[in-house]
Design a protein around this motif. Structure first.
Motif, PDB file in Angstrom:
ATOM      1  N   GLU A 171      15.614 -27.711 -45.275  1.00 22.95           N
ATOM      2  CA  GLU A 171      14.593 -28.677 -44.898  1.00 22.95           C
ATOM      3  C   GLU A 171      13.984 -28.304 -43.549  1.00 22.95           C
ATOM      4  OE1 GLU A 171      14.125 -33.516 -44.160  1.00 22.95           O
ATOM      5  OE2 GLU A 171      16.031 -32.657 -44.845  1.00 22.95           O
ATOM      6  N   ARG A 172      12.661 -28.376 -43.474  1.00 25.92           N
ATOM      7  CA  ARG A 172      11.889 -28.059 -42.273  1.00 25.92           C
ATOM      8  C   ARG A 172      12.002 -26.589 -41.861  1.00 25.92           C
ATOM      9  NH1 ARG A 172      13.422 -33.499 -40.681  1.00 25.92           N
ATOM     10  NH2 ARG A 172      11.532 -34.785 -40.451  1.00 25.92           N
ATOM     11  N   SER A 173      12.346 -25.721 -42.794  1.00 27.26           N
ATOM     12  CA  SER A 173      12.352 -24.297 -42.454  1.00 27.26           C
ATOM     13  C   SER A 173      10.937 -23.754 -42.345  1.00 27.26           C
ATOM     14  CB  SER A 173      13.154 -23.501 -43.493  1.00 27.26           C
ATOM     15  OG  SER A 173      12.649 -23.715 -44.799  1.00 27.26           O
ATOM     16  N   LEU A 174       9.963 -24.462 -42.906  1.00 23.56           N
ATOM     17  CA  LEU A 174       8.554 -24.094 -42.753  1.00 23.56           C
ATOM     18  C   LEU A 174       7.962 -24.943 -41.631  1.00 23.56           C
ATOM     19  CD1 LEU A 174       7.463 -23.898 -46.515  1.00 23.56           C
ATOM     20  CD2 LEU A 174       8.211 -22.034 -45.017  1.00 23.56           C
ATOM     21  N   GLY A 175       7.978 -24.391 -40.413  1.00 23.89           N
ATOM     22  CA  GLY A 175       7.398 -25.100 -39.279  1.00 23.89           C
ATOM     23  C   GLY A 175       5.882 -25.056 -39.340  1.00 23.89           C
ATOM     24  N   ILE A 176       5.245 -25.974 -38.646  1.00 25.83           N
ATOM     25  CA  ILE A 176       3.790 -26.085 -38.659  1.00 25.83           C
ATOM     26  C   ILE A 176       3.258 -26.005 -37.231  1.00 25.83           C
ATOM     27  CG2 ILE A 176       1.827 -27.592 -39.172  1.00 25.83           C
ATOM     28  CD1 ILE A 176       3.443 -28.814 -41.425  1.00 25.83           C
ATOM     29  N   GLU A 177       2.197 -25.218 -37.062  1.00 26.60           N
ATOM     30  CA  GLU A 177       1.404 -25.226 -35.826  1.00 26.60           C
ATOM     31  C   GLU A 177       0.036 -25.805 -36.155  1.00 26.60           C
ATOM     32  OE1 GLU A 177       2.975 -21.341 -33.332  1.00 26.60           O
ATOM     33  OE2 GLU A 177       1.276 -21.137 -34.696  1.00 26.60           O
ATOM     34  N   LEU A 178      -0.443 -26.678 -35.317  1.00 27.81           N
ATOM     35  CA  LEU A 178      -1.737 -27.310 -35.535  1.00 27.81           C
ATOM     36  C   LEU A 178      -2.757 -26.715 -34.581  1.00 27.81           C
ATOM     37  CD1 LEU A 178      -0.592 -31.038 -35.820  1.00 27.81           C
ATOM     38  CD2 LEU A 178      -0.922 -29.372 -37.669  1.00 27.81           C
TER      39      LEU A 178
END
Length: 438
Positions: A217-224
């Motif tokens: 879970e949350r291994s795909l981090g997001i940058e905005l």
């Protein structure tokens, strides 16, 4: 057609987030984030997704070293280009050289947006799968930068199906090659964010991929990427960056500032566009306040004047401009920024090394004083009431050690040890001094 993990039905369901926003639905998520952010990189290098190879970081470092030797062969030239005294210039050049040899790239973003452009779907499909193979090879070879990610296209109506498919193809192919492993600190950059619907839809795509592929879970981090006025101020007229972070539901690792798109959308002409424009300062201040409240780091924009060509004067002028932009960002508390050309690695690391060199003595003295005062307060049972300022000093040394601008001797001058940098708060540092482990 290349195979993906998500079906058309999945995407229709996930994209309802954006559609609901456009109909006026409230997409706000609970406050708070848990990004697992560790090391803070001093830069991010953007490069076309079709051009990344396992040896790309090393090649960028080699190009930069050749440029350094050709156009700043000694400390005197470095002093002249960057306005440093001779002694500091010699130290900076030594450290820059060592950095380019040891770790030329701290963070890399394989780009499917501006750095890739509009291409036929079949070509982008193939590139996503080929890139996954190259990243897997780099992981096996240990040549992936300390932080790595990709930038997909935006989640606007026109592009979001393409963006989701690219992410799906890349992550699925990489997981198949590596047995479900991703590069350390892996993130996906979402450009041209306009409202929480974009973020919520993108987050849902990430959640669905993790579940389908058995990823943590949350291994795909997001940058905005904050590059539109709508990202800063919502349709209701409220400041919107905090809502965007919250919509990522703990996945938002950082905010990246797209200065030139932002300025263009404000109607500011190309001749007046610069990272120093007051409109940029306004945007960064909002990002900084909301990011700090949620533990999300910031990355400043790029210097678009590149050190190109054969004219030594032009190359040194481009270095000087980038150096000054980086120093201004550092002074304003932004410790990361974009680099677009290997020659900019020189100005980036020169600025970072000079910044830490010029501030390390004062920071060490202040830290020693804080440590003494806090230890005394703890020993007599009172409260040390300036821990927030001390926390900032701790971050200074943590950042300097991480990028190589400082070493353990500088920590010792400040009364710190490498173990001190593992503490999350200054209070933990004091506790370890008061109750050392035997």
């Amino acid at each position: 057609m290349a195979q993906t993990t998500l079906t058309d039905g999945d995407l229709d369901e996930l994209f309802e987030h954006a559609a609901a926003f456009d109909e006026g639905a409230d997409e706000r998520e609970p406050e708070g984030t848990d990004t697992g952010v560790g090391r803070e990189p001093v830069h991010v290098v953007y490069g076309g997704a079709d051009r990344f190879k396992p040896d790309t970081p090393a090649k960028l470092g080699a190009i930069a070293l050749r440029m350094l030797d050709a156009h700043a062969p000694d400390a005197a030239t470095v002093a002249e280009v960057f306005g440093l005294d001779d002694a500091l210039a010699g130290d900076v050049r030594t450290r820059v050289t060592a950095k380019l040899e040891r770790e030329p790239v701290e963070d890399f973003r394989a780009d499917f947006e501006d750095g890739f452009g509009e291409r036929p779907d079949a070509e982008e499909d193939e590139t996503a799968i080929v890139l996954a193979g190259r990243v897997a090879e780099a992981m096996d070879a240990g040549s992936v930068p300390a932080m790595f990610g990709i930038r997909v296209k935006s989640f606007t109506d026109v592009c979001r199906a393409r963006a989701a498919r690219t992410l799906d193809l890349f992550v699925t192919a990489l997981a198949e090659r590596t047995g479900g492993h991703l590069p350390a600190g892996f993130v996906v950059t979402l450009p041209k964010v306009e409202h929480t619907g974009h973020v919520a839809s993108f987050r849902s795509v990430c959640e669905r991929l993790e579940a389908r592929l058995g990823l943590a879970e949350r291994s795909l981090g997001i940058e905005l990427m904050i590059e539109t006025p709508g990202a800063l101020v919502s349709h209701e007229g409220t400041l919107g960056v905090a809502d965007l972070i919250d919509a990522a539901d703990g996945r938002c690792a950082s905010l990246h500032f797209g200065a030139y798109d932002y300025l263009s959308l404000l109607g500011i002409g190309a001749a007046d566009q610069s990272l120093h424009h007051p409109a940029c300062d306004f945007a960064r201040s909002i990002m900084q306040v909301d990011g700090a409240r949620r533990g999300v780091r910031l990355s400043d924009g790029a210097t678009v004047t590149l050190p190109l060509g054969d004219d030594p004067g032009a190359i040194r002028a481009a270095w000087r401009l980038a150096y000054n932009n980086v120093r201004r960002s550092l002074a304003n508390g932004l410790f990361q920024g974009w680099d677009l050309h290997p020659g900019q690695l020189i100005s980036r690391y020169a600025a970072v090394d000079a910044y830490f060199a010029q501030h390390k003595a004062g920071a060490a003295t202040r830290m020693i004083n804080f440590l003494d005062a806090a230890t005394k307060a703890t020993n007599i049972g009172t409260t040390f009431d300036d821990a927030a300022t001390a926390q900032g000093l701790l971050a200074f040394f943590r950042r300097g050690i991480a990028c190589g601008a400082l070493d353990e001797a500088h920590l010792a001058d400040a009364g710190l040890t490498p173990a001190s940098l593992q503490a999350q708060t200054f209070t933990e540092v004091i506790a370890s001094r008061s109750h050392p482990v035997s």
